[in-house]
Design a protein around this motif. Structure first.
Motif, PDB file in Angstrom:
ATOM      1  N   SER A  68      -5.831  -8.076  -2.447  1.00  0.00           N
ATOM      2  CA  SER A  68      -5.986  -6.939  -3.348  1.00  0.00           C
ATOM      3  C   SER A  68      -5.808  -5.659  -2.539  1.00  0.00           C
ATOM      4  O   SER A  68      -6.429  -5.491  -1.485  1.00  0.00           O
ATOM      5  CB  SER A  68      -7.370  -6.962  -4.010  1.00  0.00           C
ATOM      6  N   VAL A  69      -4.940  -4.790  -3.018  1.00  0.00           N
ATOM      7  CA  VAL A  69      -4.660  -3.503  -2.350  1.00  0.00           C
ATOM      8  C   VAL A  69      -5.010  -2.383  -3.334  1.00  0.00           C
ATOM      9  O   VAL A  69      -4.600  -2.429  -4.502  1.00  0.00           O
ATOM     10  CB  VAL A  69      -3.187  -3.405  -1.933  1.00  0.00           C
ATOM     11  N   ARG A  70      -5.788  -1.356  -2.874  1.00  0.00           N
ATOM     12  CA  ARG A  70      -6.165  -0.269  -3.763  1.00  0.00           C
ATOM     13  C   ARG A  70      -6.281   1.039  -2.978  1.00  0.00           C
ATOM     14  O   ARG A  70      -6.524   1.046  -1.768  1.00  0.00           O
ATOM     15  CB  ARG A  70      -7.480  -0.576  -4.465  1.00  0.00           C
ATOM     16  N   LEU A  71      -6.102   2.123  -3.671  1.00  0.00           N
ATOM     17  CA  LEU A  71      -6.301   3.452  -3.087  1.00  0.00           C
ATOM     18  C   LEU A  71      -7.787   3.747  -3.027  1.00  0.00           C
ATOM     19  O   LEU A  71      -8.544   3.403  -3.932  1.00  0.00           O
ATOM     20  CB  LEU A  71      -5.592   4.508  -3.943  1.00  0.00           C
ATOM     21  N   SER A 101       3.646   5.836  -5.454  1.00  0.00           N
ATOM     22  CA  SER A 101       3.767   5.922  -6.913  1.00  0.00           C
ATOM     23  C   SER A 101       2.645   6.776  -7.506  1.00  0.00           C
ATOM     24  O   SER A 101       2.870   7.585  -8.399  1.00  0.00           O
ATOM     25  CB  SER A 101       3.742   4.523  -7.533  1.00  0.00           C
ATOM     26  N   GLY A 102       1.421   6.603  -6.984  1.00  0.00           N
ATOM     27  CA  GLY A 102       0.296   7.420  -7.414  1.00  0.00           C
ATOM     28  C   GLY A 102      -0.221   7.096  -8.798  1.00  0.00           C
ATOM     29  O   GLY A 102      -1.282   7.581  -9.199  1.00  0.00           O
ATOM     30  N   THR A 144      -8.383  11.256   0.813  1.00  0.00           N
ATOM     31  CA  THR A 144      -7.622  10.959   2.029  1.00  0.00           C
ATOM     32  C   THR A 144      -6.449  10.066   1.651  1.00  0.00           C
ATOM     33  O   THR A 144      -6.259   9.689   0.494  1.00  0.00           O
ATOM     34  CB  THR A 144      -8.501  10.252   3.066  1.00  0.00           C
ATOM     35  N   SER A 145      -5.657   9.710   2.681  1.00  0.00           N
ATOM     36  CA  SER A 145      -4.529   8.801   2.460  1.00  0.00           C
ATOM     37  C   SER A 145      -4.897   7.374   2.823  1.00  0.00           C
ATOM     38  O   SER A 145      -4.039   6.556   3.117  1.00  0.00           O
ATOM     39  CB  SER A 145      -3.324   9.261   3.297  1.00  0.00           C
ATOM     40  N   GLY A 159       0.816  -1.210   0.000  1.00  0.00           N
ATOM     41  CA  GLY A 159       0.000   0.000   0.000  1.00  0.00           C
ATOM     42  C   GLY A 159       0.848   1.258   0.000  1.00  0.00           C
ATOM     43  O   GLY A 159       0.512   2.251  -0.653  1.00  0.00           O
ATOM     44  N   VAL A 160       1.971   1.242   0.752  1.00  0.00           N
ATOM     45  CA  VAL A 160       2.888   2.385   0.772  1.00  0.00           C
ATOM     46  C   VAL A 160       3.435   2.640  -0.630  1.00  0.00           C
ATOM     47  O   VAL A 160       3.450   3.771  -1.127  1.00  0.00           O
ATOM     48  CB  VAL A 160       4.025   2.136   1.779  1.00  0.00           C
TER      49      VAL A 160
END
Length: 513
Positions: free
Chosen positions: A159-162, A139-140, A167-168, A133-134
């Motif tokens: 699964s990891v997602r923004l 990377s954005g 927010t962060s 996640g970091v």
């Protein structure tokens, strides 16, 4: 490959069926455990990723932020699949090494104690997802990442997602592969059951098919064994396929052999009778002359009777000998030899013209060359003409040309249709109950030289045709063939009756009839 083919041909149909079944079982086993299992695992894993991403989409659309957790969980829990765990982490706390990063969890499990145990057991997994996640947050450019990993001997899909809510926060979701294993087992079992049922059905069809082959083949074998042993045998197969055609052919062959055997017996009986009379005459005349008695007036006339009967015997014996040797003689001596058929016909007509002076012979002859020995074609023409003279009433018409070949017609009575079919077979009984070999010799000579002979009824009588079915040659080709024949006649491989070798002359003497 050749040895394998020989091995297969040595197997019975039952053994071949067993080999096919073994091959199919081996193929399906390899298919299931090598290809299908791996493919099912990939499909189910992709399905798990899709399930996690679908749940994450719902969470992103319904999550109301801090202070609205109860509403969010009550709305989402009903939509979450068993074994799913979702965590919302403020990734800034993780980046700043906060001692207690803020984590919110959403689970299909309603018991907080069980949820806490799940989180504690999967702390290593959660830590690795935080690291991803970091990287994702920094990377954005990438909005999500999914994959699978093994932690403490257990496989997980994650699964990891923004969150993309200003927010962060990062949404981290995972589920263990017990669900995947259950789904895989269920899918493989379903496929296996369907395949086994299909295989059993195919096996049953193949067994019935093989039995339908083996049974009639056994009937055919038993029929052949009985025929070989000289017993009465019947074969009735109600089939229209190749096996039925084979059975019909065997029955027809046996009937034809029985017919020929009966005809041969009658022929031998008649030949024996024909031989018996001249032999008895020769013997009685010889004994009388030895005793000084002349049965037919004088010694010379009595000896002439003996000579005439000896000639009759010689004629019959030579016919039988020529019948048995004709194919061998032609195959040994006729390679590359052609014969001027116009000369043959003229020669035969010269010899037999006085046999029946009341029959008119009309000819229309071109100089045509046939492949084969002069003497063989002389016997053919002579036998057909003798047959025509026997039945002609007033006229015989002979044509010889490139298009029709050789035709000999007479105005005698028409033949019965059944007689036409057996016209050229040996030992067949002709008109008036007579047996003969003349037309049988004709058929053997003609076919040995790769021509065809047919007998047909016409409006005026009967006609015999000798021809070769082939594409018509152009005029230059016909001239070239006729020129080659003339060259042979003039000394370049010619085949003239006046210059026969000793062997050819001997064969002619044996063939005279």
């Amino acid at each position: 490959m050749k040895r394998f083919g020989e091995f297969i041909r040595q197997l019975s149909l039952s053994q071949q069926l067993a080999a096919i079944i073994f091959f199919l079982i081996s193929f399906f086993t390899a298919f299931f455990f090598i290809y299908l299992t791996g493919s099912v695992e990939n499909v189910i894993r992709e399905q798990m990723y899709t399930t996690l991403e679908t749940s994450q989409d719902m969470i992103s659309s319904l999550y109301g932020g801090e202070g609205n957790e109860n509403f969010t969980q009550s709305q989402l829990r009903r939509a979450l699949t068993n074994s799913q765990m979702h965590l919302i982490v403020d990734i800034e706390d993780v980046i700043n090494d906060a001692s207690d990063p803020k984590i919110q969890y959403l689970s299909s499990e309603s018991d907080p104690t069980l949820v806490q145990q799940e989180l504690s057991a999967n702390s290593d997994l959660i830590q690795r997802m935080m690291e991803r996640g970091v990287l994702l947050y920094q990377s954005g450019s990438t909005q999500y990442e999914h994959g699978h990993m093994a932690v403490n001997g257990v496989d997980y899909c994650y699964s990891v997602r923004l969150m993309n809510d200003g927010t962060s926060n990062v949404l981290m979701s995972y589920m263990d592969e017990n669900y995947a294993q259950d789904a895989k087992d269920m899918m493989i079992n379903s496929i296996l059951y369907i395949t086994v049922m299909a295989f059993c059905f195919i096996f049953l069809i193949m067994m019935l098919w093989v039995v339908s082959l083996i049974h009639p083949l056994n009937q055919i074998r038993n029929y052949i064994e009985k025929v070989k042993a000289g017993k009465e045998a019947e074969l009735h197969l109600n089939r229209k396929d190749e096996i039925g055609e084979l059975a019909d052919a065997l029955v027809s062959m046996r009937e034809e052999l029985l017919k020929q055997e009966k005809t041969k017996e009658e022929m031998i009986h008649n030949i024996s009778h024909d031989l018996k009379t001249p032999i008895a005459t020769i013997k009685s005349y010889g004994e009388s002359i030895k005793d000084g008695i002349y049965p037919y007036e004088t010694l010379e006339k009595s000896v002439d009777v003996i000579i005439d009967n000896a000639d009759r015997l010689e004629h019959k014996v030579h016919s039988l000998l020529y019948m048995n040797r004709v194919e061998y003689l032609i195959s040994q001596d006729a390679e590359g030899v052609v014969t001027n058929m116009k000369e043959v016909v003229d020669k035969v007509l010269l010899n037999i013209a006085v046999i029946r002076s009341d029959v008119r012979i009309e000819t229309d002859l071109e100089e045509i060359f046939f492949d084969g020995l002069w003497e063989s074609w002389r016997v053919v023409v002579e036998n057909i003409l003798e047959n025509a003279l026997r039945y002609a009433q007033s006229v015989i018409v002979i044509h010889l040309n490139e298009d029709e070949g050789l035709t000999i017609a007479n105005d005698g009575p028409s033949m019965d249709e059944s007689r036409i079919e057996t016209l050229f077979k040996p030992f067949e009984k002709g008109e008036g109950g007579r047996f003969g070999l003349g037309l049988s010799i004709v058929s053997k000579v003609v076919r040995a030289n790769h021509y065809e002979v047919r007998g047909e009824n016409t409006a005026d009588g009967v006609i015999f045709r000798i021809f070769r079915e082939k594409p018509k040659a152009t005029r230059p080709e016909r001239k070239q063939k006729n020129a080659r024949g003339k060259n042979r006649r003039e000394g370049k491989g010619e085949n003239r009756p006046e210059e026969k070798t000793e062997v050819e002359q001997e064969n002619r003497d044996e063939a005279d009839s």
